[in-house]
Design an enzyme around this catalytic site. Structure first.
Site, PDB file in Angstrom:
ATOM      1  CE  LYS A  51      -4.315  -1.647   0.329  1.00  0.00           C
ATOM      2  NZ  LYS A  51      -5.426  -1.269  -0.565  1.00  0.00           N
ATOM      3  CB  SER A 302      -0.207  -8.221  -0.427  1.00  0.00           C
ATOM      4  OG  SER A 302      -1.165  -8.826   0.406  1.00  0.00           O
TER       5      SER A 302
END
Lengths: 317, 317
Positions: A51, A302
């Site tokens: 992110k 992730s």
């Protein structure tokens, strides 16, 4: 709409700030999976998840000095907060009051103002609209934003480069999927740079809005967004911008159980010495436990922002 | 004697097999330390520690087909076992019966034959000499071997390259130290390639043979090698080959407590999403907790092979 050129431009703006994460593998992990598993370790990214890429991409595309507002249960919050602080601008982050404590604490530590709301009783979008209007802040949504998708797509540029010498044939790239920003960004990047790579979304069982949307060709919703340990990747539905990209470029979606996600967290600990959060480990879980995949599979881990208690639980399974 | 040219030759033999590990940092870790901390993440190396480098370097320097024998409580065992398997040769590893279970299991999983001995009652060196003679195996000791030191020195080559653009002034490179192979190898490499970097050994308090040897200019011994959680780096004394290199190139040695090492394991989990073992985390502990170091410190996290129970304990401190 996100273009390939926007992904390359985002990569250029990130140089020296965003980490090129390693592509890890481990002989004993391959043996467990029965195939070669290449792990793109985005848990090692600044702020502990991919992110930071989307946050940096969006913030750096704004007119200088513009303050930002983001809504997030955690990883997007930290990515935007960090990017805003590095650009010297104000960040307000709207977080659910039941977000993991470590994510709330870290978001504050990066210098953001955190506003908590109750998921069950309050209207997040209304609060966000009011705050943005009152305080003149630019909204950076977690996935449905062209520059956010472009930022996440830089993972795909790196994958194309990191696997260029491997002589891979058609190969699946398994990607944890919430709203689909990471999967869509990677899909756009590899369509241009490594068309033998095919993105496939991975979601928790029972929260498979992306898989059903891909199968049906239009937006499907999850009946609920609570009830899985993969809190980082539960969204009501794929994004307005992300699903069309996935429909064009991605293969069928995959799902894994919470138990499989938790075991993947443990295997990443043992074999990769990598800390993963359950939602960040679903693609690794699919690489390990899905029958019928190819001899080589790429998966993205992730994120790695996990409370110690849950991590400890994963090691005791 | 290890030369700089041997380190470069080892790096050439490793290409495509040994991972160039990332140099990590985290804003919130820097804040905790009160300085910039750059972390060379050798826990992400194949087999989970830098020992894969020395193993590969030594095995690849032997006449093809030569079987090998190594003595190790764990990380060197895995490094040699993996390198031998990749070269298609036999490996016999002599391990203490109280070595961490995960290290014994992994050594076997890499295909090595493991021979256990009792540290308290049996003579390791005598067993090794008998096995080597009986079976025609080449001995690869854990640190006192020119090609092993050359292999570990490739960490220094990478550090020189990875920090080249940082404009660093005189900067300490903190290195976990058992027998001194890693510290000596890095010291040789940076003396040639980045002479503004200075290696400093880090050891557990009470097991500071290297620090005392560096201070006195000759070999000092630990009274015991048991009684610390940093089992990976307890040796009776610095190596015959390593200490002269360290006396020429390294600064004063540092020490940390077991509690500090364990806290460093927890901070690596939280801020770097990196799994470290206590012995592998002593240099990070020194970077975090030693007063008087410079504004920027480089530290090597040398290994991440840790039993889940001990890791869980570190998270509860």
């Amino acid at each position: 709409m996100t273009s390939f050129a926007m992904i390359e431009a985002a990569a250029a703006r990130m140089a020296g700030h965003i980490r090129q994460t390693p592509l890890l593998h481990a002989p004993l992990l391959d043996r467990l999976a029965g195939r070669r598993v290449l792990v793109k370790a985005e848990a090692l990214q600044i702020t502990g998840s991919f992110k930071a890429r989307g946050g940096w991409s969006a913030v750096s595309a704004l007119p200088p000095g513009t303050g930002v507002l983001a809504m997030s249960s955690g990883n997007h919050a930290q990515g935007v907060a960090w990017a805003a602080a590095a650009h010297g601008i104000k960040a307000v982050i709207l977080m659910p009051s039941d977000a993991p404590a470590v994510k709330i604490a870290n978001t504050k530590a990066y210098g953001a103002e955190v506003v908590l709301y109750d998921r069950a009783t309050e209207d997040r979008d209304a609060i966000a609209a009011r705050l943005a209007a009152e305080r003149g802040l630019a909204l950076i949504p977690p996935f449905d934003h062209p520059q956010v998708i472009a930022g996440q797509g830089t993972v795909g540029l790196e994958l194309a480069k990191q696997t260029a010498s491997f002589g891979l044939g058609p190969t699946d790239v398994l990607v944890p999927c919430g709203g689909g920003g990471l999967a869509a960004g990677i899909a756009l990047a590899v369509a241009q740079k490594a068309p033998h790579l095919r993105v496939r979304t991975v979601e928790p069982m029972g929260f498979d809005d992306a898989a059903r949307s891909l199968a049906s060709g239009t937006w499907q919703r999850n009946p609920s967004t609570i009830g899985t340990i993969c809190d980082a990747i539960t969204t009501p539905s794929p994004g307005q911008l992300t699903l069309p990209i996935l429909l064009e470029h991605a293969g069928p979606g995959l799902t894994v159980s919470d138990a499989q996600a938790l075991q993947a967290v443990a295997e990443a600990f043992t074999h990769l010495r990598l800390v993963a959060e359950p939602g960040g480990a679903v693609a690794l879980a699919a690489a390990l436990f899905t029958p019928g995949l190819g001899d080589t599979v790429i998966c993205v881990v992730s994120g790695g922002n996990i409370d110690p208690a849950l991590f400890t639980q994963s090691l005791q399974v």
